[in-house]
Design an enzyme around this catalytic site. Structure first.
Site, short mmCIF file in Angstrom:
data_model
loop_
_atom_site.label_atom_id
_atom_site.label_comp_id
_atom_site.label_asym_id
_atom_site.label_seq_id
_atom_site.Cartn_x
_atom_site.Cartn_y
_atom_site.Cartn_z
N SER A 124 0.82 -1.21 0.00
CA SER A 124 0.00 0.00 0.00
C SER A 124 0.86 1.25 0.00
O SER A 124 1.99 1.26 0.48
CB SER A 124 -0.89 -0.01 1.25
OG SER A 124 -1.50 1.24 1.46
N TYR A 150 -1.00 -0.09 10.14
CA TYR A 150 -1.24 -0.80 8.88
C TYR A 150 -0.06 -0.61 7.93
O TYR A 150 0.48 -1.58 7.37
CB TYR A 150 -2.52 -0.27 8.25
CG TYR A 150 -2.84 -0.79 6.87
CD1 TYR A 150 -3.30 -2.09 6.70
CD2 TYR A 150 -2.70 0.02 5.76
CE1 TYR A 150 -3.61 -2.56 5.43
CE2 TYR A 150 -3.02 -0.43 4.49
CZ TYR A 150 -3.47 -1.73 4.33
OH TYR A 150 -3.78 -2.20 3.07
N LYS A 154 2.61 -3.49 6.59
CA LYS A 154 2.85 -3.71 5.16
C LYS A 154 4.34 -3.58 4.83
O LYS A 154 4.90 -4.39 4.08
CB LYS A 154 2.04 -2.70 4.33
CG LYS A 154 0.55 -2.97 4.30
CD LYS A 154 0.23 -4.19 3.48
CE LYS A 154 -1.25 -4.41 3.31
NZ LYS A 154 -1.56 -5.62 2.53
#
Length: 323
Positions: A124, A150, A154
């Site tokens: 992302s 998050y 990642k």
């Protein structure tokens, strides 16, 4: 040929499964998994005999061991599953368990049972933190410094995948997705969910909440282009990636106001009126940490496709899903 897709119950997972079924040889078997057994995409129902749909909690090692074993090797593994941005921020332990621990176990199981297998990991733009206004990111000019759990999860998986590829354990490709919109289906736990909600929900006669200001800039990509690029990722020669297996996928920069204007242009004032502005500082903090400015020349050299204009994106959505 055999392909595994995790997180295949989500919208992108379903669209990717359909695209793979339409683009691979008729002898290809595609195994799709999620916490609830994924359905065969209706648009590829004629290929149902080539699909193995498996309910799988990938946080359980014994489940992963049964799914990934040397007696049933895969040619390509797509890793799409995960707890989305707001969900991972709200529940740190769950995000770590699903996004990092489970994914690392999958990578280790793959390198133990089918070394060298091709692994395509959906990362992302959240791996990057805030940048100076107008600064344009490429893969080499600024180190990733995520401002959310998050994004951190990642990035850790990206680093592992790059090292495993360097050592020859796996043939990894970490594709950093822009915000994917317009997604069909229900709102998600992603902080960026509103970017689809404010278009999708009005076309179904439902109210949508806009939690950020209208001058917010976003780096987005249509589902059509994202899926096209995920399919392409498996065809790139490993040596083409050079020193890093992470690549920023193409997208386009839009403001939320431009998105709303496009909604009104195509759907009319009555649909635009269904978007209610209701500021959410938690969502805004996450979204504002994502840069909207990317140089994706490296992705284009690798053969990834550029995105379509946002107006065409909405038209494509409405032709398939709108009432």
């Amino acid at each position: 040929m055999s392909i595994l897709v995790t997180g295949a119950g989500g919208y992108v997972g379903q669209e990717l499964t359909a695209a793979l079924l339409h683009s691979t040889p008729p002898e290809t078997i595609i195994t799709i998994t999620d916490v609830v057994a994924p359905r065969v995409p209706p648009s590829a129902a004629q290929h149902a005999s080539r699909v193995r749909s498996i309910q799988a909690d990938l946080t359980l090692p014994q489940v992963v061991d049964a799914l990934i074993k040397d007696s049933n090797p895969y040619d390509t593994v797509y890793i799409l599953h995960g707890i989305m941005s707001s969900g991972a921020e709200a529940n740190f332990e769950l995000g770590i368990h699903v996004n990092l621990d489970a994914t690392r176990y999958i990578l280790d199981r793959l390198r133990a049972t089918m070394p060298g297998v091709k692994v395509i990991y959906t990362s992302s733009l959240a791996v990057y933190g805030p940048t100076p206004r107008g600064f344009v990111i490429d893969e080499t000019n600024i180190p990733p410094m995520p401002s959310s759990s998050y994004g951190a999860q990642k990035l850790i998986v990206e680093i592992l995948l790059n090292d495993y590829s360097r050592r020859g354990f796996l043939d990894g490709r970490a594709v950093r997705l822009p915000t994917v919109t317009v997604r069909a289906g229900r709102p998600t736990q992603a902080a960026s969910s509103f970017a689809s909600d404010i278009i999708r929900e009005p076309f179904h006669g439902r109210k949508a909440i806009l939690p950020v200001s209208r001058n917010t800039e976003m780096w987005i990509c249509s589902p059509y282009t994202v899926v096209r690029n995920l399919v392409h990722a498996r065809d790139i020669p490993r040596e083409a990636f050079g020193e890093t297996r992470s690549v920023n996928l193409p997208g386009i920069k839009v403001t939320v106001q431009e998105m709303l204007d496009a909604l009104e242009q195509i759907g009319g004032r009555e649909r635009r009126a269904l978007v209610e502005e209701r500021y959410d500082p938690d969502v805004d903090r996450i979204v504002q940490s994502w840069s909207p400015n990317f140089n994706t020349e490296r992705a284009k050299r690798l053969g990834f496709a550029e995105d379509i204009p946002f107006i065409e994106n909405i038209k494509q959505y409405t032709s398939q899903f709108a009432q």
